[in-house]
Design a protein around this motif. Structure first.
Motif, PDB file in Angstrom:
ATOM      1  N   CYS A  69      -5.749 -26.199 -10.553  1.00  0.00           N
ATOM      2  CA  CYS A  69      -4.728 -27.208 -10.871  1.00  0.00           C
ATOM      3  C   CYS A  69      -4.078 -26.889 -12.206  1.00  0.00           C
ATOM      4  O   CYS A  69      -4.704 -26.290 -13.082  1.00  0.00           O
ATOM      5  N   PHE A  70      -2.841 -27.319 -12.342  1.00  0.00           N
ATOM      6  CA  PHE A  70      -2.135 -27.234 -13.615  1.00  0.00           C
ATOM      7  C   PHE A  70      -1.223 -28.442 -13.729  1.00  0.00           C
ATOM      8  O   PHE A  70      -0.948 -29.122 -12.734  1.00  0.00           O
ATOM      9  N   TYR A  71      -0.766 -28.734 -14.946  1.00  0.00           N
ATOM     10  CA  TYR A  71       0.158 -29.849 -15.142  1.00  0.00           C
ATOM     11  C   TYR A  71       1.579 -29.408 -14.841  1.00  0.00           C
ATOM     12  O   TYR A  71       2.071 -28.423 -15.405  1.00  0.00           O
ATOM     13  N   GLU A  72       2.240 -30.138 -13.946  1.00  0.00           N
ATOM     14  CA  GLU A  72       3.659 -29.934 -13.688  1.00  0.00           C
ATOM     15  C   GLU A  72       4.417 -30.790 -14.701  1.00  0.00           C
ATOM     16  O   GLU A  72       4.352 -32.018 -14.661  1.00  0.00           O
ATOM     17  N   GLU A  73       5.130 -30.125 -15.601  1.00  0.00           N
ATOM     18  CA  GLU A  73       5.804 -30.828 -16.689  1.00  0.00           C
ATOM     19  C   GLU A  73       7.270 -31.098 -16.416  1.00  0.00           C
ATOM     20  O   GLU A  73       7.882 -31.930 -17.082  1.00  0.00           O
ATOM     21  N   SER A  74       7.863 -30.394 -15.449  1.00  0.00           N
ATOM     22  CA  SER A  74       9.286 -30.543 -15.188  1.00  0.00           C
ATOM     23  C   SER A  74       9.612 -30.159 -13.754  1.00  0.00           C
ATOM     24  O   SER A  74       9.136 -29.139 -13.264  1.00  0.00           O
TER      25      SER A  74
END
Length: 132
Positions: A69-74
């Motif tokens: 998982c990773f953070y979707e920032e945009s």
């Protein structure tokens, strides 16, 4: 080896989330999930998620179908994320049908049917109306 990528807020986690992640995972060997940040969710829906991004990340990352998982920032960075994680397949719910076809030049785009009668927004509205 096929890498599948998908994105979502995954707030008030429910069976619809499990279903789409399980089905996305079955399309490849590795499933990578972009979890929308609290700020991104606010910009899309004018409300913050019920659960903070770190908790939503922990829930999604704890599923056996999910490899990373990773953070979707945009929303504007989807192409960048697809390329960064070398995804072969982008999976989204069919409520987004056609919206991500622009990425067909770099990966296969698959829209999976949503689980009927399950919606985070509806669940939140039901819970909120019980407070009245």
């Amino acid at each position: 080896m096929k890498t599948v990528i998908t994105f979502g807020t995954f707030d008030v986690f429910h069976v619809g989330h499990v279903n789409i992640l399980q089905r996305a995972s079955a399309l490849g060997d590795t499933l990578i999930v972009g979890v929308s940040t609290d700020e991104l969710n606010f910009s899309k829906k004018q409300r913050y998620p019920v659960y903070k991004q770190r908790d939503r990340m922990k829930i999604v990352n704890g599923l056996r179908y999910v490899n990373y998982c990773f953070y979707e920032e945009s929303l504007e960075k989807k192409r960048e994320y697809i390329l960064k994680y070398d995804a072969d397949i982008l999976v989204m719910g069919d409520d987004w049908k056609g919206r991500f076809d622009e990425f067909k030049d770099i990966c296969e785009v698959v829209y999976l049917e949503r689980t009927p009668s399950v919606s985070t927004t509806q669940i939140i509205e039901i819970i909120s109306s019980d407070d009245d």
